[in-house]
Design a protein around this motif. Sequence first.
Motif, PDB file in Angstrom:
ATOM      1  N   LYS A 262       9.851  -3.848   6.657  1.00 11.32           N
ATOM      2  CA  LYS A 262       9.399  -4.838   7.616  1.00 11.32           C
ATOM      3  C   LYS A 262       9.367  -4.237   9.015  1.00 11.32           C
ATOM      4  N   ASP A 263       8.245  -4.435   9.697  1.00  8.95           N
ATOM      5  CA  ASP A 263       8.020  -3.908  11.052  1.00  8.95           C
ATOM      6  C   ASP A 263       8.054  -2.376  11.082  1.00  8.95           C
ATOM      7  N   GLY A 264       7.892  -1.753   9.921  1.00  8.92           N
ATOM      8  CA  GLY A 264       7.902  -0.289   9.871  1.00  8.92           C
ATOM      9  C   GLY A 264       6.517   0.290  10.098  1.00  8.92           C
ATOM     10  N   ALA A 265       6.402   1.570   9.838  1.00 12.41           N
ATOM     11  CA  ALA A 265       5.128   2.267  10.026  1.00 12.41           C
ATOM     12  C   ALA A 265       4.090   1.743   9.035  1.00 12.41           C
ATOM     13  N   GLU A 266       2.819   1.787   9.455  1.00 10.85           N
ATOM     14  CA  GLU A 266       1.733   1.348   8.582  1.00 10.85           C
ATOM     15  C   GLU A 266       1.210   2.520   7.771  1.00 10.85           C
ATOM     16  N   TYR A 267       1.047   2.288   6.482  1.00  5.96           N
ATOM     17  CA  TYR A 267       0.512   3.299   5.581  1.00  5.96           C
ATOM     18  C   TYR A 267      -0.841   2.842   5.046  1.00  5.96           C
ATOM     19  N   GLN A 268      -1.631   3.805   4.591  1.00  2.00           N
ATOM     20  CA  GLN A 268      -2.946   3.503   4.033  1.00  2.00           C
ATOM     21  C   GLN A 268      -3.033   4.017   2.598  1.00  2.00           C
ATOM     22  N   ASP A 269      -3.657   3.214   1.768  1.00  2.00           N
ATOM     23  CA  ASP A 269      -3.885   3.606   0.381  1.00  2.00           C
ATOM     24  C   ASP A 269      -5.380   3.508   0.115  1.00  2.00           C
ATOM     25  N   THR A 270      -6.041   4.647  -0.041  1.00  2.00           N
ATOM     26  CA  THR A 270      -7.483   4.653  -0.309  1.00  2.00           C
ATOM     27  C   THR A 270      -7.738   4.258  -1.759  1.00  2.00           C
ATOM     28  N   ILE A 271      -8.676   3.354  -1.947  1.00  2.00           N
ATOM     29  CA  ILE A 271      -9.007   2.852  -3.288  1.00  2.00           C
ATOM     30  C   ILE A 271     -10.373   3.395  -3.680  1.00  2.00           C
ATOM     31  N   SER A 272     -10.429   4.084  -4.789  1.00  2.00           N
ATOM     32  CA  SER A 272     -11.676   4.706  -5.228  1.00  2.00           C
ATOM     33  C   SER A 272     -12.655   3.645  -5.741  1.00  2.00           C
ATOM     34  N   ARG A 273     -13.913   4.042  -5.841  1.00  2.00           N
ATOM     35  CA  ARG A 273     -14.935   3.135  -6.356  1.00  2.00           C
ATOM     36  C   ARG A 273     -14.648   2.768  -7.815  1.00  2.00           C
ATOM     37  N   SER A 274     -14.151   3.705  -8.590  1.00  2.00           N
ATOM     38  CA  SER A 274     -13.838   3.395  -9.987  1.00  2.00           C
ATOM     39  C   SER A 274     -12.700   2.386 -10.083  1.00  2.00           C
ATOM     40  N   GLU A 275     -11.724   2.478  -9.178  1.00  2.00           N
ATOM     41  CA  GLU A 275     -10.631   1.498  -9.149  1.00  2.00           C
ATOM     42  C   GLU A 275     -11.143   0.133  -8.716  1.00  2.00           C
ATOM     43  N   GLN A 276     -12.022   0.119  -7.720  1.00  2.00           N
ATOM     44  CA  GLN A 276     -12.633  -1.140  -7.281  1.00  2.00           C
ATOM     45  C   GLN A 276     -13.385  -1.800  -8.432  1.00  2.00           C
ATOM     46  N   LYS A 277     -14.148  -0.998  -9.144  1.00  2.00           N
ATOM     47  CA  LYS A 277     -14.951  -1.511 -10.251  1.00  2.00           C
ATOM     48  C   LYS A 277     -14.071  -2.104 -11.348  1.00  2.00           C
ATOM     49  N   ALA A 278     -13.044  -1.362 -11.750  1.00  2.00           N
ATOM     50  CA  ALA A 278     -12.177  -1.829 -12.827  1.00  2.00           C
ATOM     51  C   ALA A 278     -11.450  -3.113 -12.441  1.00  2.00           C
ATOM     52  N   ALA A 279     -10.892  -3.145 -11.231  1.00  2.00           N
ATOM     53  CA  ALA A 279     -10.163  -4.324 -10.775  1.00  2.00           C
ATOM     54  C   ALA A 279     -11.112  -5.503 -10.572  1.00  2.00           C
ATOM     55  N   GLY A 280     -12.310  -5.221 -10.043  1.00  2.00           N
ATOM     56  CA  GLY A 280     -13.274  -6.284  -9.791  1.00  2.00           C
ATOM     57  C   GLY A 280     -13.808  -6.911 -11.062  1.00  2.00           C
ATOM     58  N   GLN A 281     -14.115  -6.097 -12.057  1.00  3.45           N
ATOM     59  CA  GLN A 281     -14.619  -6.630 -13.325  1.00  3.45           C
ATOM     60  C   GLN A 281     -13.543  -7.442 -14.039  1.00  3.45           C
ATOM     61  N   LYS A 282     -12.305  -6.985 -13.966  1.00  5.42           N
ATOM     62  CA  LYS A 282     -11.209  -7.729 -14.582  1.00  5.42           C
ATOM     63  C   LYS A 282     -11.026  -9.081 -13.903  1.00  5.42           C
ATOM     64  N   ALA A 283     -11.050  -9.085 -12.562  1.00  6.73           N
ATOM     65  CA  ALA A 283     -10.905 -10.334 -11.811  1.00  6.73           C
ATOM     66  C   ALA A 283     -12.071 -11.278 -12.089  1.00  6.73           C
ATOM     67  N   ALA A 284     -13.270 -10.714 -12.222  1.00 11.00           N
ATOM     68  CA  ALA A 284     -14.461 -11.535 -12.470  1.00 11.00           C
ATOM     69  C   ALA A 284     -14.324 -12.308 -13.776  1.00 11.00           C
ATOM     70  N   GLU A 285     -13.901 -11.635 -14.836  1.00  9.71           N
ATOM     71  CA  GLU A 285     -13.768 -12.309 -16.133  1.00  9.71           C
ATOM     72  C   GLU A 285     -12.702 -13.396 -16.088  1.00  9.71           C
ATOM     73  N   GLN A 286     -11.608 -13.151 -15.365  1.00  9.08           N
ATOM     74  CA  GLN A 286     -10.556 -14.153 -15.256  1.00  9.08           C
ATOM     75  C   GLN A 286     -11.035 -15.376 -14.476  1.00  9.08           C
ATOM     76  N   ILE A 287     -11.768 -15.118 -13.394  1.00 11.38           N
ATOM     77  CA  ILE A 287     -12.275 -16.223 -12.578  1.00 11.38           C
ATOM     78  C   ILE A 287     -13.282 -17.055 -13.367  1.00 11.38           C
ATOM     79  N   ILE A 288     -14.196 -16.399 -14.062  1.00  6.06           N
ATOM     80  CA  ILE A 288     -15.200 -17.127 -14.846  1.00  6.06           C
ATOM     81  C   ILE A 288     -14.524 -17.988 -15.912  1.00  6.06           C
ATOM     82  N   ALA A 289     -13.535 -17.428 -16.597  1.00 10.59           N
ATOM     83  CA  ALA A 289     -12.826 -18.179 -17.639  1.00 10.59           C
ATOM     84  C   ALA A 289     -12.155 -19.424 -17.048  1.00 10.59           C
ATOM     85  N   ARG A 290     -11.609 -19.284 -15.855  1.00  7.55           N
ATOM     86  CA  ARG A 290     -10.966 -20.428 -15.210  1.00  7.55           C
ATOM     87  C   ARG A 290     -11.988 -21.465 -14.768  1.00  7.55           C
TER      88      ARG A 290
END
Length: 379
Positions: free
Chosen positions: A181-209
């Motif tokens: 808390k209140d510490g240094a800020e770090y960055q985590d770069t997310i690759s396009r393949s990670e975006q795709k995998a996470a996005g497609q998974k979220a899409a199917e869950q949202i549609i089902a709901r």
Amino acid sequence: MKKYVHILALLGAALTLTACGNLKNSDLANNAKTSSNSKAKTYQTTDTGRNGYTVLLKDGHYITSPISGLTATDNDNSVDTRELERGLVQISKDVYSTNSNVFQEGQYISAAMANDWLGRKSKANPLGLNPEEGTKKNYNPYYLEEILEQDYLAGSGSNYHINGMSIGLAMNSVDYYQKTKDGAEYQDTISRSEQKAAGQKAAEQIIARLRQRKALKNVPITVGLFSKSAKDSLVGGTYFLSGTAAANSSKITKWKSISAQTEVLPTVGNKKAINSSDASSFNSFKASIQDYFPNISGVTATLRYENGKLSQENISITTQFYGYEQVQSFTRLVLSTAKKYLPDNVPVEIKIGSVNDIQALVAKETADSSYQVHIYGGE
């Protein structure tokens, strides 16, 4: 969660949806039934713009989405907002005809639902679409930053009904976090393949709901995956993937890649422009107006490319003069210079303003339209 108010983005989305703001009463106003217990609502639509959607209004009011501006973190970049909305409308045009559907901001996903979905998955929040935080050594980033819903309705008279839905999922390309808390800020770069995998998974869950809602069981649901830019970037993000779940289905069987790029001119450092000819045209435009009016603080352009071709050019000019005649004269110069140097086969928007306010707008909304000029507080 934090809710941001994007007034300029909302105005930009409205320009995308329709070229005209005039209202006209539809048959709904005449056919609305009254009862002793409730006041009948009347409906109007905006005039249809060229290649745009008619917008459905209720009692003369534009209906906003309850989840507009909700984000998972404070990592928001305002330059993404307009493109997130505009891009989803463009994706929707390939699925829901502008001739037989009207547009309305999303009304099915509530703020409470969006807050749960954007959160991390946990015992307290089993609906979270972002992963558990993990450990300091094995940190899991926030992949999904924002959800956008757009509804497309069909019908006539008093029988408008939901005919299709589009969902935009804004995926982080960079996640910002603190180990303490209140510490240094770090960055985590997310690759396009990670975006795709996470996005497609979220899409199917949202549609089902969403399929659990009676009104949404038998309508197509289109999903676009949007890559957000870093929060200090001057260039907005872009959609990179889209797909549609057919009526009665919770699966997207075919995803379509979207080739889109944006850049800001002049480029910084030794970075090469996407298209040297477009960069040269802008540089000529910039040099011409700066030679004529030296009291200009800056001239920048944002160019959007789709499938390798320029599809939109937005220019911002910051001035250091405020006199009525100066603004009038300069706007006329910008108009003539734009006609001379800027491409005539794409939409162009040029905003002229001081640091505090917009003074004039020179724009053509479609590739084949003529420039329109508006001077604020002028003629």
